[in-house]
Design an enzyme around this catalytic site. Structure first.
Site, PDB file in Angstrom:
ATOM      1  N   ARG A 125      75.099  18.985   9.659  1.00 45.74           N
ATOM      2  CA  ARG A 125      74.538  19.185  10.955  1.00 45.74           C
ATOM      3  C   ARG A 125      73.888  17.971  11.746  1.00 45.74           C
ATOM      4  O   ARG A 125      72.730  17.889  11.948  1.00 45.74           O
ATOM      5  CB  ARG A 125      73.157  20.331  11.002  1.00 45.74           C
ATOM      6  CG  ARG A 125      73.640  21.534  10.188  1.00 45.74           C
ATOM      7  CD  ARG A 125      74.705  22.626  10.775  1.00 45.74           C
ATOM      8  NE  ARG A 125      74.288  22.928  12.092  1.00 45.74           N
ATOM      9  CZ  ARG A 125      73.716  24.357  11.984  1.00 45.74           C
ATOM     10  NH1 ARG A 125      73.237  24.648  11.303  1.00 45.74           N
ATOM     11  NH2 ARG A 125      73.437  24.668  13.355  1.00 45.74           N
ATOM     12  N   CYS A 180      71.045  23.554   7.403  1.00 45.37           N
ATOM     13  CA  CYS A 180      70.976  24.671   6.772  1.00 45.37           C
ATOM     14  C   CYS A 180      71.995  24.387   5.753  1.00 45.37           C
ATOM     15  O   CYS A 180      73.076  23.658   6.126  1.00 45.37           O
ATOM     16  CB  CYS A 180      70.719  26.005   7.386  1.00 45.37           C
ATOM     17  SG  CYS A 180      72.241  26.320   8.627  1.00 45.37           S
ATOM     18  N   LYS A 208      68.969  35.154  20.070  1.00 45.05           N
ATOM     19  CA  LYS A 208      68.242  34.136  19.588  1.00 45.05           C
ATOM     20  C   LYS A 208      68.742  32.838  20.136  1.00 45.05           C
ATOM     21  O   LYS A 208      67.930  31.673  20.440  1.00 45.05           O
ATOM     22  CB  LYS A 208      68.332  34.102  18.120  1.00 45.05           C
ATOM     23  CG  LYS A 208      68.407  32.815  17.343  1.00 45.05           C
ATOM     24  CD  LYS A 208      68.203  32.805  15.844  1.00 45.05           C
ATOM     25  CE  LYS A 208      69.583  32.583  15.410  1.00 45.05           C
ATOM     26  NZ  LYS A 208      70.087  31.192  15.340  1.00 45.05           N
ATOM     27  N   ASN A 209      70.068  32.408  20.109  1.00 40.24           N
ATOM     28  CA  ASN A 209      70.647  31.058  20.589  1.00 40.24           C
ATOM     29  C   ASN A 209      70.555  31.009  22.076  1.00 40.24           C
ATOM     30  O   ASN A 209      70.922  29.884  22.625  1.00 40.24           O
ATOM     31  CB  ASN A 209      72.101  31.119  20.058  1.00 40.24           C
ATOM     32  CG  ASN A 209      71.932  31.178  18.440  1.00 40.24           C
ATOM     33  OD1 ASN A 209      71.028  30.707  17.962  1.00 40.24           O
ATOM     34  ND2 ASN A 209      73.104  31.077  17.779  1.00 40.24           N
ATOM     35  N   ASP A 228      79.777  32.200  14.095  1.00 38.54           N
ATOM     36  CA  ASP A 228      78.601  33.033  13.533  1.00 38.54           C
ATOM     37  C   ASP A 228      79.378  34.375  13.286  1.00 38.54           C
ATOM     38  O   ASP A 228      78.398  34.921  12.511  1.00 38.54           O
ATOM     39  CB  ASP A 228      77.628  33.159  14.807  1.00 38.54           C
ATOM     40  CG  ASP A 228      76.891  31.854  14.804  1.00 38.54           C
ATOM     41  OD1 ASP A 228      76.315  31.757  15.776  1.00 38.54           O
ATOM     42  OD2 ASP A 228      77.370  30.853  13.906  1.00 38.54           O
ATOM     43  N   ARG A 287      65.328  35.233  10.416  1.00 38.25           N
ATOM     44  CA  ARG A 287      65.458  34.250  11.336  1.00 38.25           C
ATOM     45  C   ARG A 287      65.982  34.740  12.587  1.00 38.25           C
ATOM     46  O   ARG A 287      65.708  33.968  13.856  1.00 38.25           O
ATOM     47  CB  ARG A 287      66.178  33.066  10.604  1.00 38.25           C
ATOM     48  CG  ARG A 287      65.238  32.434   9.602  1.00 38.25           C
ATOM     49  CD  ARG A 287      66.090  30.896   9.079  1.00 38.25           C
ATOM     50  NE  ARG A 287      66.766  30.203  10.517  1.00 38.25           N
ATOM     51  CZ  ARG A 287      67.821  29.728  10.396  1.00 38.25           C
ATOM     52  NH1 ARG A 287      68.582  29.896   9.435  1.00 38.25           N
ATOM     53  NH2 ARG A 287      68.398  29.241  11.476  1.00 38.25           N
TER      54      ARG A 287
HETATM   55  C1  EPZ Z   1      74.417  26.295  17.740  1.00 36.33           C
HETATM   56  O1  EPZ Z   1      74.377  25.436  16.613  1.00 36.33           O
HETATM   57  C2  EPZ Z   1      74.063  27.638  16.931  1.00 36.33           C
HETATM   58  N1  EPZ Z   1      72.574  27.304  16.787  1.00 36.33           N
HETATM   59  C3  EPZ Z   1      74.859  27.980  15.798  1.00 36.33           C
HETATM   60  O2  EPZ Z   1      74.518  29.360  15.236  1.00 36.33           O
HETATM   61  C4  EPZ Z   1      76.310  28.110  16.036  1.00 36.33           C
HETATM   62  O3  EPZ Z   1      76.828  28.374  14.821  1.00 36.33           O
HETATM   63  C5  EPZ Z   1      76.896  26.757  16.738  1.00 36.33           C
HETATM   64  O4  EPZ Z   1      76.074  26.513  17.851  1.00 36.33           O
HETATM   65  C6  EPZ Z   1      78.467  26.864  16.948  1.00 36.33           C
HETATM   66  O5  EPZ Z   1      78.695  27.717  17.904  1.00 36.33           O
HETATM   67  C7  EPZ Z   1      71.939  27.706  17.855  1.00 36.33           C
HETATM   68  O6  EPZ Z   1      72.342  27.865  19.098  1.00 36.33           O
HETATM   69  C8  EPZ Z   1      70.276  27.669  17.651  1.00 36.33           C
HETATM   70  P1  EPZ Z   1      77.220  22.551  17.172  1.00 36.33           P
HETATM   71  P2  EPZ Z   1      74.751  23.810  16.997  1.00 36.33           P
HETATM   72  O7  EPZ Z   1      76.267  21.379  17.864  1.00 36.33           O
HETATM   73  O8  EPZ Z   1      74.155  23.397  18.202  1.00 36.33           O
HETATM   74  C9  EPZ Z   1      79.083  19.196  14.698  1.00 36.33           C
HETATM   75  C10 EPZ Z   1      73.549  30.844  13.873  1.00 36.33           C
HETATM   76  O9  EPZ Z   1      73.803  31.481  12.645  1.00 36.33           O
HETATM   77  N2  EPZ Z   1      78.101  18.288  15.597  1.00 36.33           N
HETATM   78  O10 EPZ Z   1      77.945  23.185  18.474  1.00 36.33           O
HETATM   79  O11 EPZ Z   1      73.959  22.893  15.863  1.00 36.33           O
HETATM   80  C11 EPZ Z   1      78.263  20.177  13.843  1.00 36.33           C
HETATM   81  O12 EPZ Z   1      78.007  19.436  12.327  1.00 36.33           O
HETATM   82  C12 EPZ Z   1      73.538  29.485  14.161  1.00 36.33           C
HETATM   83  O13 EPZ Z   1      72.795  31.632  14.935  1.00 36.33           O
HETATM   84  C13 EPZ Z   1      78.367  16.723  15.230  1.00 36.33           C
HETATM   85  O14 EPZ Z   1      78.907  16.554  14.360  1.00 36.33           O
HETATM   86  O15 EPZ Z   1      76.155  23.784  16.991  1.00 36.33           O
HETATM   87  C14 EPZ Z   1      78.970  21.314  13.569  1.00 36.33           C
HETATM   88  O16 EPZ Z   1      80.152  20.823  12.610  1.00 36.33           O
HETATM   89  C15 EPZ Z   1      74.349  28.584  13.065  1.00 36.33           C
HETATM   90  N3  EPZ Z   1      77.472  16.172  15.740  1.00 36.33           N
HETATM   91  C16 EPZ Z   1      79.703  21.447  14.942  1.00 36.33           C
HETATM   92  O17 EPZ Z   1      79.734  20.170  15.600  1.00 36.33           O
HETATM   93  C17 EPZ Z   1      76.473  16.426  16.729  1.00 36.33           C
HETATM   94  O18 EPZ Z   1      75.490  15.766  17.280  1.00 36.33           O
HETATM   95  C18 EPZ Z   1      79.258  22.307  15.699  1.00 36.33           C
HETATM   96  O19 EPZ Z   1      77.801  21.965  16.022  1.00 36.33           O
HETATM   97  C19 EPZ Z   1      76.244  18.028  16.968  1.00 36.33           C
HETATM   98  C20 EPZ Z   1      77.149  18.709  16.000  1.00 36.33           C
END
Ligand code: EPZ
Length: 420
Positions: free
Chosen positions: A120, A115, A22-23, A301, A394
């Site tokens: 996020r 979510c 998915k990711n 995850d 999802r």
């Molecule tokens: C991706 O989410 C994945 N989703 C998530 O999978 C996964 O948990 C996550 O990466 C971490 O590996 C997809 O790829 C669609 P991040 P993403 O930006 O890109 C903070 C699942 O269960 N952050 O690395 O949203 C954020 O709040 C999902 O399949 C900021 O502060 O993750 C979080 O605490 C859940 N500012 C941390 O970084 C930003 O601009 C990680 O977020 C962006 C992120």
């Protein structure tokens, strides 16, 4: 409302295929907007997040055709999606930001829905776009990003997966060279870069903390098959480890799963790479410590599914969630099954080795839903997992059927037979 009934499981055995990730698929679908030529993607998983992303591509003006597991996307022209609920419904909708600004010079998006696991924010995405020369205005829950993009040096305060993906996509059509430092290293990013390269992008350092993108005039169409889902494979591996199973996960990429496989091996499970994927035998017996980190660290995850394994090992396990601020909501539901877990901030202490007893539990987010399904496998009697928001579908392609194929007593109840 989807409901799943899971009975105490025998030792799982047999083989089951791993779906495409998915990711990886979600950013690759967004990247299809970067070219006015046709893109052909194979092995699309049947997930509601994928359906939602395809609907968002259509609302950006792309033509989308699906035949079996193939998806053909043709974005002859594109524009910001019309205002509808979809962008808010899915966090990954933010991934059209980079492609839209790179190709159409502007993107207006409703601030994407989070979510339950965390607020996020997208500040790192927006800061990176500004570094590339875009103008960013936020007003009334909407974000407007406009401008001609030019190459720049970007440093990510946190190796955000989504921000890395958006900025690589934006940089691929920017004028000049972009260097992204402290980039995320997840396999899904290397896969996105593989797809962009197939479209003619010039990228070095994919999958490392330093990615260099030399912008090109335009990108052409491509045909691509994304990587298998390391989190689905990890979830099925936990099911095997819980039930002392003997299972082959067909197509699993063990090189994407090192942290989890190391932890399972430490706990007593025999994990073997096989020409066809990943073979697991035996039961997790020893308590473990898990600290979630960016890749190649232990994946956040996998935290919820792996916590279920910890409830069945003898002793005290310690989990530290460092990525999301609110990713222990499955704990309350696991305690309804009899698990003994104590949460102190970002730390969870799991006193394992106690039998669980079936009960009616509720899914709070995607990985929590999967964790509750796994918990049902080792709970006396029947466990009913209610999933009012449809989280499981999802991110997992019929998980209950895959578990049943391995011998589990797992079914999705027909909607009519709702049990309140
Ligand atoms: C991706 O989410 C994945 N989703 C998530 O999978 C996964 O948990 C996550 O990466 C971490 O590996 C997809 O790829 C669609 P991040 P993403 O930006 O890109 C903070 C699942 O269960 N952050 O690395 O949203 C954020 O709040 C999902 O399949 C900021 O502060 O993750 C979080 O605490 C859940 N500012 C941390 O970084 C930003 O601009 C990680 O977020 C962006 C992120």
């Amino acid at each position: 409302m989807p409901q799943y009934q899971i009975g105490l499981s025998p030792k799982l055995s047999g083989e089951v295929g791993v779906s495409t990730a998915k990711n990886a698929v979600l950013p690759i679908l967004a990247a299809a907007l970067l070219t006015q030529e046709e893109v052909l993607l194979h092995q699309m998983p049947k997930l509601t997040d994928v359906d939602n992303m395809l609907s968002i591509l259509r609302s950006c003006g792309a033509e989308v055709k699906q035949e079996g597991r193939d998806a053909v996307i043709h974005a002859r022209w594109i524009a910001s999606p019309d205002e509808n609920g979809l962008e808010r419904a899915m966090r990954a909708s933010v991934l059209i930001l980079g492609p839209l600004v790179a190709r159409a010079g502007e993107c207006s998006l409703s601030m994407p829905g989070g979510c339950a696991i965390g607020q996020r924010p997208i500040d790192l995405h927006l800061k990176g776009m500004q570094r590339l020369g875009a103008k960013v205005e936020t007003q009334g829950g909407m974000v407007h990003v406009t401008g001609e993009l030019r190459g720049a040096n970007i440093y990510l305060d946190f190796p955000s997966v989504g921000a890395t993906e958006n900025l690589v996509m934006a940089a691929s059509l920017a004028r000049g060279v972009t260097r992204i430092e402290n980039a995320a290293k997840e396999p899904e990013i290397a896969d996105l870069c593989g797809f962009l390269t197939a479209m003619g992008a010039r990228i070095a350092g994919a999958g490392t903390a330093n990615i260099i993108v030399e912008g090109v005039e335009r990108l052409h169409g491509a045909e691509y098959t994304p990587i298998p889902d390391r989190i689905e494979a990890g979830t099925l591996a936990c099911a095997a480890a819980l039930t002392e199973g003997s299972v082959l996960l067909e197509g699993a990429r063990t090189d994407h799963m090192r942290a989890l496989l190391f932890k399972l091996t430490e706990s007593g499970v025999i994990c073997q790479e096989d020409a066809r994927g990943l073979r697991l035998r035996g039961k997790a017996r020893h308590p473990m410590e898990a600290r979630t980190l960016s890749y190649p660290g232990f994946p956040t995850d996998m935290q919820a599914p792996f916590m279920v394994v910890a409830t069945q090992t003898h002793g005290l396990s310690v989990f530290l969630e460092t990525i999301f601020e609110n990713r222990f909501m499955h704990v309350v539901e696991l305690k309804r099954l009899g698990a003994r877990i104590r949460v102190e901030g970002q730390l969870a202490l799991i006193e394992g080795g106690r039998p669980l007893n079936g009960a009616h539990v509720t899914a709070t987010d995607l990985r929590a839903a999967a964790a509750l399904m796994l918990a049902g496998l080792v709970s006396q009697g029947q466990t009913l997992v209610s999933d009012p928001a449809g989280h499981l579908m999802r991110g997992y392609e019929r998980l209950e059927e895959k578990l049943a194929r391995l011998g589990a007593d797992a079914v999705k109840l027909p909607q009519a037979a709702r049990t309140n």
